[in-house]
Motif scaffolding. Structure first.
Motif, PDB file in Angstrom:
ATOM      1  N   GLY A   1       0.831  -1.193   0.000  1.00 41.39           N
ATOM      2  CA  GLY A   1       0.000   0.000   0.000  1.00 41.39           C
ATOM      3  C   GLY A   1       0.867   1.245   0.000  1.00 41.39           C
ATOM      4  O   GLY A   1       1.792   1.390  -0.800  1.00 41.39           O
ATOM      5  N   ASP A   2       0.584   2.173   0.930  1.00 47.29           N
ATOM      6  CA  ASP A   2       1.374   3.398   1.034  1.00 47.29           C
ATOM      7  C   ASP A   2       2.670   3.185   1.807  1.00 47.29           C
ATOM      8  O   ASP A   2       3.535   4.066   1.819  1.00 47.29           O
ATOM      9  N   ASP A   3       2.807   2.045   2.465  1.00 47.96           N
ATOM     10  CA  ASP A   3       4.003   1.760   3.249  1.00 47.96           C
ATOM     11  C   ASP A   3       5.067   1.104   2.382  1.00 47.96           C
ATOM     12  O   ASP A   3       4.770   0.407   1.410  1.00 47.96           O
ATOM     13  N   MET A   4       6.324   1.318   2.778  1.00 51.34           N
ATOM     14  CA  MET A   4       7.427   0.723   2.051  1.00 51.34           C
ATOM     15  C   MET A   4       8.486   0.279   3.048  1.00 51.34           C
ATOM     16  O   MET A   4       8.803   0.995   4.009  1.00 51.34           O
ATOM     17  N   TYR A   5       9.026  -0.910   2.811  1.00 51.00           N
ATOM     18  CA  TYR A   5       9.971  -1.515   3.736  1.00 51.00           C
ATOM     19  C   TYR A   5      11.204  -2.004   2.974  1.00 51.00           C
ATOM     20  O   TYR A   5      11.222  -2.043   1.742  1.00 51.00           O
ATOM     21  N   LEU A   6      12.211  -2.411   3.753  1.00 51.66           N
ATOM     22  CA  LEU A   6      13.355  -3.134   3.218  1.00 51.66           C
ATOM     23  C   LEU A   6      13.396  -4.507   3.873  1.00 51.66           C
ATOM     24  O   LEU A   6      13.420  -4.612   5.108  1.00 51.66           O
ATOM     25  N   LEU A   7      13.395  -5.550   3.063  1.00 50.49           N
ATOM     26  CA  LEU A   7      13.617  -6.889   3.589  1.00 50.49           C
ATOM     27  C   LEU A   7      15.104  -7.070   3.872  1.00 50.49           C
ATOM     28  O   LEU A   7      15.952  -6.571   3.129  1.00 50.49           O
ATOM     29  N   SER A   8      15.418  -7.804   4.933  1.00 49.25           N
ATOM     30  CA  SER A   8      16.820  -7.971   5.300  1.00 49.25           C
ATOM     31  C   SER A   8      17.576  -8.818   4.289  1.00 49.25           C
ATOM     32  O   SER A   8      18.812  -8.745   4.215  1.00 49.25           O
ATOM     33  N   GLY A   9      16.869  -9.627   3.510  1.00 43.62           N
ATOM     34  CA  GLY A   9      17.532 -10.444   2.502  1.00 43.62           C
ATOM     35  C   GLY A   9      16.694 -11.635   2.099  1.00 43.62           C
ATOM     36  O   GLY A   9      15.543 -11.778   2.514  1.00 43.62           O
ATOM     37  N   TYR A  10      17.262 -12.486   1.294  1.00 42.27           N
ATOM     38  CA  TYR A  10      16.605 -13.703   0.811  1.00 42.27           C
ATOM     39  C   TYR A  10      17.546 -14.887   1.022  1.00 42.27           C
ATOM     40  O   TYR A  10      18.761 -14.721   1.041  1.00 42.27           O
ATOM     41  N   PRO A  11      17.007 -16.104   1.199  1.00 39.99           N
ATOM     42  CA  PRO A  11      15.595 -16.451   1.033  1.00 39.99           C
ATOM     43  C   PRO A  11      14.793 -16.538   2.336  1.00 39.99           C
ATOM     44  O   PRO A  11      13.668 -17.024   2.306  1.00 39.99           O
ATOM     45  N   TRP A  12      15.344 -16.107   3.466  1.00 34.54           N
ATOM     46  CA  TRP A  12      14.564 -16.217   4.705  1.00 34.54           C
ATOM     47  C   TRP A  12      14.560 -14.913   5.506  1.00 34.54           C
ATOM     48  O   TRP A  12      14.349 -14.904   6.705  1.00 34.54           O
ATOM     49  N   GLY A  13      14.823 -13.806   4.847  1.00 37.63           N
ATOM     50  CA  GLY A  13      14.865 -12.533   5.551  1.00 37.63           C
ATOM     51  C   GLY A  13      13.493 -12.031   5.951  1.00 37.63           C
ATOM     52  O   GLY A  13      12.461 -12.456   5.427  1.00 37.63           O
ATOM     53  N   LYS A  14      13.490 -11.090   6.890  1.00 32.84           N
ATOM     54  CA  LYS A  14      12.276 -10.421   7.343  1.00 32.84           C
ATOM     55  C   LYS A  14      12.510  -8.907   7.285  1.00 32.84           C
ATOM     56  O   LYS A  14      13.598  -8.443   6.948  1.00 32.84           O
ATOM     57  N   VAL A  15      11.502  -8.149   7.648  1.00 39.31           N
ATOM     58  CA  VAL A  15      11.683  -6.708   7.802  1.00 39.31           C
ATOM     59  C   VAL A  15      12.215  -6.489   9.211  1.00 39.31           C
ATOM     60  O   VAL A  15      11.515  -6.721  10.196  1.00 39.31           O
ATOM     61  N   ILE A  16      13.464  -6.061   9.317  1.00 47.39           N
ATOM     62  CA  ILE A  16      14.141  -5.911  10.598  1.00 47.39           C
ATOM     63  C   ILE A  16      14.570  -4.456  10.748  1.00 47.39           C
ATOM     64  O   ILE A  16      15.188  -3.881   9.845  1.00 47.39           O
ATOM     65  N   ALA A  17      14.241  -3.868  11.881  1.00 49.53           N
ATOM     66  CA  ALA A  17      14.479  -2.435  12.084  1.00 49.53           C
ATOM     67  C   ALA A  17      15.944  -2.071  11.894  1.00 49.53           C
ATOM     68  O   ALA A  17      16.274  -1.084  11.218  1.00 49.53           O
ATOM     69  N   ARG A  18      16.848  -2.833  12.497  1.00 51.65           N
ATOM     70  CA  ARG A  18      18.271  -2.499  12.422  1.00 51.65           C
ATOM     71  C   ARG A  18      18.766  -2.529  10.979  1.00 51.65           C
ATOM     72  O   ARG A  18      19.441  -1.608  10.518  1.00 51.65           O
ATOM     73  N   ASN A  19      18.459  -3.589  10.246  1.00 53.91           N
ATOM     74  CA  ASN A  19      18.876  -3.678   8.852  1.00 53.91           C
ATOM     75  C   ASN A  19      18.268  -2.558   8.014  1.00 53.91           C
ATOM     76  O   ASN A  19      18.900  -2.048   7.092  1.00 53.91           O
ATOM     77  N   THR A  20      17.032  -2.190   8.348  1.00 57.59           N
ATOM     78  CA  THR A  20      16.367  -1.132   7.591  1.00 57.59           C
ATOM     79  C   THR A  20      17.147   0.166   7.663  1.00 57.59           C
ATOM     80  O   THR A  20      17.476   0.776   6.630  1.00 57.59           O
ATOM     81  N   PHE A  21      17.468   0.631   8.869  1.00 52.25           N
ATOM     82  CA  PHE A  21      18.160   1.909   9.006  1.00 52.25           C
ATOM     83  C   PHE A  21      19.621   1.825   8.555  1.00 52.25           C
ATOM     84  O   PHE A  21      20.150   2.776   7.977  1.00 52.25           O
ATOM     85  N   MET A  22      20.271   0.683   8.803  1.00 55.36           N
ATOM     86  CA  MET A  22      21.662   0.543   8.386  1.00 55.36           C
ATOM     87  C   MET A  22      21.789   0.533   6.858  1.00 55.36           C
ATOM     88  O   MET A  22      22.745   1.069   6.294  1.00 55.36           O
ATOM     89  N   ALA A  23      20.833  -0.106   6.190  1.00 51.04           N
ATOM     90  CA  ALA A  23      20.902  -0.252   4.736  1.00 51.04           C
ATOM     91  C   ALA A  23      20.267   0.908   3.987  1.00 51.04           C
ATOM     92  O   ALA A  23      20.537   1.091   2.792  1.00 51.04           O
ATOM     93  N   LEU A  24      19.449   1.694   4.663  1.00 51.37           N
ATOM     94  CA  LEU A  24      18.613   2.687   3.990  1.00 51.37           C
ATOM     95  C   LEU A  24      19.383   3.648   3.083  1.00 51.37           C
ATOM     96  O   LEU A  24      18.999   3.834   1.914  1.00 51.37           O
ATOM     97  N   PRO A  25      20.472   4.282   3.531  1.00 52.60           N
ATOM     98  CA  PRO A  25      21.169   5.215   2.624  1.00 52.60           C
ATOM     99  C   PRO A  25      21.716   4.540   1.364  1.00 52.60           C
ATOM    100  O   PRO A  25      21.543   5.049   0.250  1.00 52.60           O
ATOM    101  N   GLY A  26      22.369   3.397   1.526  1.00 46.08           N
ATOM    102  CA  GLY A  26      22.933   2.716   0.369  1.00 46.08           C
ATOM    103  C   GLY A  26      21.883   2.142  -0.554  1.00 46.08           C
ATOM    104  O   GLY A  26      22.091   2.042  -1.767  1.00 46.08           O
ATOM    105  N   ALA A  27      20.743   1.755   0.018  1.00 43.77           N
ATOM    106  CA  ALA A  27      19.676   1.130  -0.769  1.00 43.77           C
ATOM    107  C   ALA A  27      18.833   2.144  -1.533  1.00 43.77           C
ATOM    108  O   ALA A  27      18.027   1.750  -2.385  1.00 43.77           O
ATOM    109  N   THR A  28      19.012   3.416  -1.244  1.00 41.91           N
ATOM    110  CA  THR A  28      18.169   4.445  -1.878  1.00 41.91           C
ATOM    111  C   THR A  28      18.996   5.615  -2.408  1.00 41.91           C
ATOM    112  O   THR A  28      19.087   5.828  -3.604  1.00 41.91           O
ATOM    113  N   ILE A  29      19.646   6.339  -1.517  1.00 41.31           N
ATOM    114  CA  ILE A  29      20.398   7.533  -1.925  1.00 41.31           C
ATOM    115  C   ILE A  29      21.509   7.170  -2.899  1.00 41.31           C
ATOM    116  O   ILE A  29      21.741   7.873  -3.889  1.00 41.31           O
TER     117      ILE A  29
END
Length: 644
Positions: A287-315
């Motif tokens: 929907g209007d929400d957007m997340y980063l999965l920690s990885g595959y094939p068994w990753g989840k949406v994890i707060a720490r990975n989200t903020f740590m990866a966010l700049p490299g994954a977008t900017i």
């Protein structure tokens, strides 16, 4: 020439081709993952693997594989490949592969006598549907393709056993059939762009064996159900498209759907483009929400990975709007926790003590990429709320010492940092007290906040930072020139770990340039590998370089040796801060080790971790968002450093 291309000699050598995996996702949680020879080697592999919210927060393998057979003059040539009990490979269709190319979409070219057939796979963005296009490039006589769908309908982390509980009804639909083997599952629709002849011929295929699970010491054998087969005649130069999805589609729309989707693909023609594709595969839109999965094939949406990866994954890939959408979603969850103590079931670990600190670090990267003014306008209220929340002592797991101004946590019974391995409910690395990266991030956050504000508010933050500067140095910097990993009371942990690289890589640090260089020298000598930084020095007690063996053995090794690529981001930041322009060529050379990985493991991506000793084999999750994101951020940093 394609950046990711493998010839016949490699493809038919299963020792070389089976370890190479490929991953495709739809950015809505569904994925396709297998080896480059289409032989599933993990229980999580499958042609169509989707989330089923009604059955919990997990993926489910719907369509395990699709076996193709070429018929000419009544003779069958089976292109499939499976491993069965006892290591038996059958039917060995890999011997017909001429090449595999993964530039825009995965393309396999088969040669069977005078027949040349290509197979291309593509996921439809934000829809649980995979399309496979078969093109008959060359044929000297009438040709028919036979397709056998291999169905699973199970949790991606479970296995299936032949049973009588399945629903064996396979109703025919427009140019195909549908199936739903068990109650609670959505219906799977399998259709073709051309009218096929369907033959209902149900069988259990027993003893599929997954060698990766065998190596990991977990259950690895299952049975799968094949309901029948499709026959489709095909002429030279003609293409046939197969669709597998959770909704019925008009067969006439498949060709246009395929062409529209492929037009938006970024070709994997460079190291940067491979990483860009890999990190975007971890986007998750709901929907209007957007997340980063920690990885595959068994990753989840994890707060720490989200903020740590966010700049490299977008900017780093020029996706500013995606940074803002993901940050807004994650920060809303963090605000809710700080205000009410409620945990977000979608974002795991939002209550951990370093999450607010990593959130401010991510915002800091936004400010560096655009401007402090824009960052302040959008995120200053969040930064204020986070710092005030911590200073007020409201965080249940992070406390500020009134005398030193430093922060501490209790990780004796529950892992609190990213080094979160545990056995029997207890941390493998029980880091408690003052943790080096926590305090480095806290100091960095205070100084950054002071640079965004003015007047009394600026003084408030800068005074706090100045207060902890000297205690930080006297607490962590030892006579050997490196930083203790954590200090708990009178105990200072002497293990040489990479968390000190975070401390010297941040923009703001109590350490001066000379002190940073001494720490950097030790990190370089004892922790640096071509695949990132070791999680523990070989000279430290408990060093375990290989992530192998039973689940218990792997958990013990997880943070006691194996290298993590994401730590290269902070190592590179530190190196450039110490050596300036003269360090650019060195950091650039260090990235070669990661570019080599583009044709290993999960092609075009980076594994979760790597053995700490040669040959540095990739282990764990086959594609890890933080690793990919931080290498991307490093590439971008190097580029800007040279331009500036």
């Amino acid at each position: 020439m394609s950046y990711l291309k493998f010839d016949k000699n490699l493809m038919i050598n299963l020792e070389q081709s089976l370890p190479k995996e490929m991953l495709r996702t739809n950015q809505s949680g569904a994925y396709h993952c297998t080896t480059i020879v289409d032989c599933n080697t993990r229980k999580q592999h499958g042609l169509l693997v989707v989330p089923v919210p009604e059955l919990g927060n997990s993926w489910h393998v719907m369509l395990s594989s699709l076996d193709e057979t070429v018929y000419q003059h009544g003779a069958p040539f089976n292109l499939g490949l499976h491993r069965y009990s006892g290591g038996v490979m059958n039917p060995n269709g890999h011997k017909y592969i001429r090449e595999f190319d993964c530039e825009s979409v995965p393309r396999t070219t088969y040669r069977v006598g005078g027949v040349i057939l290509t197979k291309e796979k593509i996921f439809i963005s934000n829809e649980n549907r995979i399309l496979i296009r078969y093109t008959l490039v060359e044929a000297h006589s009438p040709t028919t393709l036979r397709f056998r769908p291999v169905l699973a309908f199970r949790d991606a982390n479970a296995l299936c056993v032949a049973n009588d509980a399945i629903n064996t009804e396979i109703p025919e639909i427009d140019n195909g059939v549908s199936a739903c083997l068990y109650d609670g599952y959505p219906r799977l629709f399998m259709q073709f762009s051309h009218k096929p002849a369907w033959t209902y011929d149900p069988h259990w295929y027993n003893g599929f064996e997954y060698v990766k699970d065998l190596e990991r010491g977990v259950p690895y054998t299952e049975d799968l159900w094949v309901p029948g087969y499709f026959d489709v005649p095909i002429r030279k130069g003609e293409s046939i498209i197969f669709s597998a999805g959770l909704s019925e589609v008009s067969p006439r729309s498949l060709s246009k759907m395929y062409e529209k989707e492929i037009a938006h693909r970024t070709c994997r023609t460079s190291f940067f483009n491979c990483l860009k594709n890999a990190v975007k595969q971890c986007y998750l839109r709901e929907g209007d929400d957007m997340y980063l999965l920690s990885g595959y094939p068994w990753g989840k949406v994890i707060a720490r990975n989200t903020f740590m990866a966010l700049p490299g994954a977008t900017i780093a890939i020029n996706h500013r709007e995606d940074f803002e959408r993901i940050a807004d979603t994650a920060l809303r969850s963090l605000r809710s926790f700080m205000q009410t103590g409620s945990l977000d079931p979608r974002i795991q670990g939002i209550d951990l003590p370093d999450i607010p600190l990593w959130a401010i670090w991510a915002i800091q990267q936004y400010a560096k990429a655009y401007s402090r003014e824009e960052a302040a306008a959008r995120y200053l209220d969040d930064i204020r709320a986070i710092i005030d929340y911590i200073l007020a002592g409201k965080h249940p797991f992070l406390k500020v010492d009134s005398e030193t101004g430093m922060v501490s946590t209790d990780g004796s019974n529950k892992p609190m940092s990213w080094m979160n391995a545990s056995l029997g409910g207890h941390p493998v690395v029980p880091r408690s007290g003052y943790l080096i990266e926590f305090n480095a991030l806290w100091y960095n956050a205070l100084v950054f906040a002071s640079r965004l504000t003015e007047g009394e508010e600026q003084d408030k933050y800068s005074v706090r930072a100045e207060k902890m500067a000297q205690p930080f140095i006297s607490t962590f910097l030892n006579d050997y020139g490196y930083l203790y990993d954590y200090v708990n009371g009178t105990y200072a942990d002497p293990s040489v770990r990479p968390n000190m690289a975070i401390a010297i890589g941040l923009d703001y640090s109590p350490l001066d340039r000379r002190q940073r260089k001494r720490v950097l020298d030790i990190v370089t000598r004892e922790l640096l590998t071509p695949k990132g930084l070791r999680t523990l020095s070989p000279k430290s007690f408990g060093y375990r370089p290989n992530y192998l063996g039973s689940p218990e053995d792997r958990e013990m090794a997880l943070h006691n040796g194996p290298a993590r690529p994401w730590l290269m981001g902070f190592y590179s930041d530190a190196y450039l801060k110490v050596f300036g322009m003269s360090g650019v060529s060195y950091v650039d050379r260090m990235l070669i080790g990661f570019e080599d990985e583009m044709t290993q493991g999960c092609i075009g991506s980076l594994s979760q971790l790597y053995d700490a000793n040669p040959p540095y084999v990739g282990r764990g999750a086959i594609s890890h968002v933080t690793n990919v994101a931080e290498v991307l951020r490093t590439l971008t940093t190097l580029k800007k450093f040279i331009m500036d």
